[in-house]
Scaffold this motif. Sequence first.
Motif, short mmCIF file in Angstrom:
data_model
loop_
_atom_site.label_atom_id
_atom_site.label_comp_id
_atom_site.label_asym_id
_atom_site.label_seq_id
_atom_site.Cartn_x
_atom_site.Cartn_y
_atom_site.Cartn_z
N TRP A 129 35.70 29.68 45.13
CA TRP A 129 36.17 31.45 44.31
C TRP A 129 36.81 30.20 43.10
O TRP A 129 37.11 29.19 43.60
N MET A 130 36.31 30.91 42.01
CA MET A 130 38.22 30.55 40.48
C MET A 130 38.34 30.88 39.66
O MET A 130 37.98 32.25 39.37
N GLY A 131 39.77 30.99 39.32
CA GLY A 131 40.58 32.30 38.51
C GLY A 131 41.42 31.56 37.49
O GLY A 131 42.01 30.67 37.84
N ALA A 132 41.66 32.18 36.90
CA ALA A 132 43.13 31.62 35.84
C ALA A 132 43.88 33.37 36.05
O ALA A 132 43.44 34.27 35.14
N THR A 133 44.96 33.47 36.70
CA THR A 133 45.35 34.58 36.53
C THR A 133 47.29 34.28 35.93
O THR A 133 47.84 33.89 35.70
N PRO A 134 47.30 35.97 35.36
CA PRO A 134 48.90 35.91 34.59
C PRO A 134 49.73 36.81 35.36
O PRO A 134 50.75 37.10 35.10
N GLU A 135 49.05 36.74 37.13
CA GLU A 135 50.13 37.72 37.66
C GLU A 135 51.27 36.75 38.99
O GLU A 135 50.99 36.74 39.22
N GLY B 176 42.57 39.76 44.06
CA GLY B 176 43.39 41.22 44.14
C GLY B 176 44.81 40.62 45.33
O GLY B 176 45.58 41.32 46.12
N GLY B 177 43.76 39.53 45.89
CA GLY B 177 44.64 38.57 47.15
C GLY B 177 45.62 37.95 46.71
O GLY B 177 45.63 37.53 45.20
N ASN B 178 46.22 36.70 47.43
CA ASN B 178 47.24 35.85 46.83
C ASN B 178 46.90 34.32 46.92
O ASN B 178 46.92 33.68 48.34
N ILE B 179 47.36 33.67 46.12
CA ILE B 179 47.83 31.95 46.87
C ILE B 179 49.05 31.80 46.82
O ILE B 179 50.12 32.47 45.73
N THR B 180 49.82 31.31 47.87
CA THR B 180 51.21 30.68 47.92
C THR B 180 51.27 28.93 47.67
O THR B 180 50.84 28.96 48.56
N LEU C 228 43.61 36.82 40.25
CA LEU C 228 42.75 38.07 38.95
C LEU C 228 41.96 37.09 38.34
O LEU C 228 42.41 35.51 37.77
N ARG C 229 40.44 37.75 37.66
CA ARG C 229 40.30 37.31 36.37
C ARG C 229 39.82 36.06 36.89
O ARG C 229 39.94 34.86 36.65
N TRP D 187 27.00 33.97 41.80
CA TRP D 187 28.36 34.43 41.20
C TRP D 187 28.31 35.48 40.66
O TRP D 187 27.24 36.50 40.03
N ALA D 188 29.81 35.89 41.10
CA ALA D 188 29.72 37.38 41.24
C ALA D 188 31.46 37.29 40.23
O ALA D 188 32.46 37.40 40.55
N VAL D 189 31.95 37.77 39.64
CA VAL D 189 32.69 38.15 39.00
C VAL D 189 33.41 39.00 38.83
O VAL D 189 33.31 40.22 38.39
N TYR D 190 34.71 39.32 39.81
CA TYR D 190 35.26 40.61 39.37
C TYR D 190 36.19 41.09 38.62
O TYR D 190 37.11 40.26 38.25
N THR D 191 36.39 42.29 38.36
CA THR D 191 37.50 42.68 37.14
C THR D 191 37.43 44.26 37.58
O THR D 191 36.98 45.28 37.61
N GLY D 192 38.65 44.58 36.68
CA GLY D 192 39.01 45.97 36.92
C GLY D 192 39.98 46.60 36.15
O GLY D 192 40.17 45.81 35.18
#
Length: 319
Positions: free
Chosen positions: A124-130, A253-257, A270-271, A280-285
């Motif tokens: 999994w790879m992402g760049a999240t603003p949340e 939609g999960g989280n990394i702490t 997210l993202r 690959w499969a990109v998730y977007t909502g």
Amino acid sequence: MTKYEAFLLCRFPGETELRRYGFTSVSSCRNYLVFEDATVAPWPGISLVHKMSVAAHPTTYDDYCSRVGSLIGDLNNNGGKTVITRQICGTFSSFKPEEMAKEYFGAFPDMFCFLFYHPSTGWWMGATPELLLQSDTDNRLQTRALAGTRLATQGGEWDKKNIEEHAFVTDDILNRIKAIAPESLSTALSTRNLRYGKIEHLCTDITLSSCDGLDPLTIISAIHPTPAVGGYPREAAMQNIALYESAPRNCYGGNITVKTAQGINAYVMLRCVHFNTEKWAVYTGSGITSASIAHDEWIETERKAAPLISLLSKYSRNE
């Protein structure tokens, strides 16, 4: 075939240092991964007992609009908001995960960026603003309400639908904090625009004080998933997600702490893209309310996914 060891690589917003953590264990309840000073939790209700498969079939426009159209009808009757996701799929011509991560991280210096691998989750790879929650050595806590999306070049006043969607998130976070910590003081700062590539979001930072003795992880459990990634009211939104989404969210939609010497830093995934060595499969909502238009929501998901799709296309087969 190359054998990969489980690991987590991440970078905090505004920093250049990459933090790498080795894998420690899977939690006894089998619903999150434990790394050195970090944990990865998938979407609520997703178990890590079975290996996650990378989605092979993208969500079609007709299927998405049909599902979202039916959901809008429900929300017209019942009110509230539900976040609905879709997948965009492709296949690799070359598999270079850390090279991809370096380029993706570099495009978003102000976001929390991550890359991780475990046999049960895949890559999994992402760049999240949340931001979900941040604490420091003085027990100051901060979270963020993030909802509402438009082109960054649009300017002017935000429309009613986006303002309403953002208010759902802000109010729910404040109410859930007050429910578990009645004596705490939660302050929603002025709402601002937060840019992500060519789009921007409504963003309200929320600070918490007088939280002595309150475990930050308790707050995370109380507020996640927020209406920004799930919906509002939470119980109804989770039922709608199960009914109207065409595929499981897995880690989306999960989280990394991550624990540091200063405190904890928790972010929503997210993202992001789920992948293996072949596909690959990109998730977007996007957040759906009674004021939504299915076609417009599809375009919003396209815009959110665009930077990641652009990157992946450099490593993909033309199909």
